[in-house]
Design a protein around this motif. Structure first.
Motif, PDB file in Angstrom:
ATOM      1  N   ASP A   1       0.823  -1.213   0.000  1.00  0.00           N
ATOM      2  CA  ASP A   1       0.000   0.000   0.000  1.00  0.00           C
ATOM      3  C   ASP A   1       0.857   1.262   0.000  1.00  0.00           C
ATOM      4  O   ASP A   1       0.644   2.180  -0.798  1.00  0.00           O
TER       5      ASP A   1
ATOM      6  N   TYR B   1      -4.196   8.446  -1.255  1.00  0.00           N
ATOM      7  CA  TYR B   1      -4.237   8.702   0.184  1.00  0.00           C
ATOM      8  C   TYR B   1      -5.552   8.191   0.783  1.00  0.00           C
ATOM      9  O   TYR B   1      -5.579   7.668   1.898  1.00  0.00           O
ATOM     10  N   PHE B   2      -6.629   8.335   0.030  1.00  0.00           N
ATOM     11  CA  PHE B   2      -7.918   7.814   0.488  1.00  0.00           C
ATOM     12  C   PHE B   2      -7.865   6.292   0.618  1.00  0.00           C
ATOM     13  O   PHE B   2      -8.270   5.718   1.638  1.00  0.00           O
ATOM     14  N   PHE B   3      -7.362   5.635  -0.439  1.00  0.00           N
ATOM     15  CA  PHE B   3      -7.256   4.174  -0.395  1.00  0.00           C
ATOM     16  C   PHE B   3      -6.250   3.726   0.665  1.00  0.00           C
ATOM     17  O   PHE B   3      -6.432   2.690   1.306  1.00  0.00           O
TER      18      PHE B   3
ATOM     19  N   THR C   1      -5.669   5.255   3.508  1.00  0.00           N
ATOM     20  CA  THR C   1      -6.378   5.356   4.785  1.00  0.00           C
ATOM     21  C   THR C   1      -7.308   4.165   4.980  1.00  0.00           C
ATOM     22  O   THR C   1      -7.374   3.578   6.075  1.00  0.00           O
ATOM     23  N   LEU C   2      -8.016   3.796   3.926  1.00  0.00           N
ATOM     24  CA  LEU C   2      -8.938   2.660   3.996  1.00  0.00           C
ATOM     25  C   LEU C   2      -8.195   1.368   4.302  1.00  0.00           C
ATOM     26  O   LEU C   2      -8.621   0.575   5.164  1.00  0.00           O
ATOM     27  N   VAL C   3      -7.074   1.146   3.624  1.00  0.00           N
ATOM     28  CA  VAL C   3      -6.285  -0.066   3.856  1.00  0.00           C
ATOM     29  C   VAL C   3      -5.708  -0.069   5.274  1.00  0.00           C
ATOM     30  O   VAL C   3      -5.682  -1.115   5.935  1.00  0.00           O
ATOM     31  N   SER C   4      -5.274   1.084   5.756  1.00  0.00           N
ATOM     32  CA  SER C   4      -4.707   1.177   7.103  1.00  0.00           C
ATOM     33  C   SER C   4      -5.731   0.763   8.161  1.00  0.00           C
ATOM     34  O   SER C   4      -5.417   0.004   9.090  1.00  0.00           O
ATOM     35  N   VAL C   5      -6.953   1.254   8.020  1.00  0.00           N
ATOM     36  CA  VAL C   5      -8.013   0.899   8.964  1.00  0.00           C
ATOM     37  C   VAL C   5      -8.382  -0.575   8.827  1.00  0.00           C
ATOM     38  O   VAL C   5      -8.546  -1.292   9.823  1.00  0.00           O
ATOM     39  N   LEU C   6      -8.487  -1.032   7.589  1.00  0.00           N
ATOM     40  CA  LEU C   6      -8.899  -2.416   7.335  1.00  0.00           C
ATOM     41  C   LEU C   6      -7.895  -3.417   7.895  1.00  0.00           C
ATOM     42  O   LEU C   6      -8.295  -4.425   8.503  1.00  0.00           O
ATOM     43  N   GLN C   7      -6.608  -3.140   7.730  1.00  0.00           N
ATOM     44  CA  GLN C   7      -5.594  -4.068   8.221  1.00  0.00           C
ATOM     45  C   GLN C   7      -5.548  -4.106   9.748  1.00  0.00           C
ATOM     46  O   GLN C   7      -5.319  -5.166  10.340  1.00  0.00           O
TER      47      GLN C   7
END
Length: 240
Positions: A184, A204-206, A208-214
């Motif tokens: 990512d 940056y949006f994706f 952030t999404l990946v950071s939260v999801l992981q």
């Protein structure tokens, strides 16, 4: 591609420390500061007798209460009422990994979770936690017996399979988090370097999404492993 300048390389005495160690400590300090601030605000509210009334503004205490409620609900969905005993454990994993991941979205910072040593350490921390909980709740012999499965004559096959499956969990947790966060932030770094305006916002949006999801996936898997370690029969009896 020109490599970015990282904060740890600009601080005398810190550049000799491995980068992932410095940023892991930084993430830990952020989590500690947040917890300390929220706890102080809660103590003030308790002294005033208004601990059940939310603050008028969005404060660290309000954020902490929302976060704890989310983690408790997540745990209760798997463990039932006993999840409240482990809310601090699950919440610490989630918050530390989340802050670590978010560091990679700040220019000049590097996420410690993009280093396998950090993610493997997190995997082993989870491994030690769910095994300790299982042994504490069931006793060593009963905990080891659940590796044999419910059918006694299949125990000779089930025990080594279950044992190996348990032993690889810290590696699978560490590899999953490491691979996703490395990929990512590498994509984010490449596209930020190629396109300075506009396009990086999407990544940056994706990111952030990946950071939260992981952070969510790691925490949820830890909850599941704790559920497996405490025993299905005891869990369902307690839940009902």
């Amino acid at each position: 591609m020109v490599h970015p300048i990282f904060v740890n390389n600009l601080i005398p005495g810190v550049r000799e420390i491995p980068a992932h160690t410095f940023y892991a400590v930084l993430a830990f300090l952020v989590v500690l500061a947040f917890a300390f601030r929220a706890n102080r605000q809660l103590a003030v509210a308790r002294a005033a007798g208004t601990e059940l009334v939310p603050d008028e503004k969005f404060t660290a205490r309000n954020a902490a209460e929302l976060f704890v409620g989310f983690i408790r609900s997540l745990g209760e969905g798997v463990l039932g009422e006993r999840a409240s005993s482990y809310t601090s454990l699950f919440g610490t994993f989630f918050l530390f990994i989340l802050i670590s991941n978010f560091l990679g979205l700040i220019p000049g910072f590097s996420p410690p979770t993009s280093n396998f040593q950090t993610t493997l350490a997190l995997g082993f921390a989870s491994f030690v936690a769910f095994n300790y909980i299982g042994i504490r709740d069931q006793g060593l012999l009963k905990y080891l017996a659940h590796f044999a499965g419910p059918i006694w004559w299949l125990a000779i096959l089930m025990f080594p399979l279950e044992l190996v499956g348990t032993l690889v969990r810290p590696f699978s947790l560490g590899l999953r988090l490491f691979g996703n966060m490395t990929g990512d932030h590498l994509v984010l770094e490449i596209f930020t370097g190629l396109t300075k305006i506009g396009i990086p916002v999407i990544f940056y949006f994706f990111g952030t999404l990946v950071s939260v999801l992981q952070a969510f996936v790691f925490t949820l898997l830890t909850i599941i492993y704790v559920s497996l370690s405490v025993g299905h029969d005891d869990h369902h009896a307690h839940h009902h």
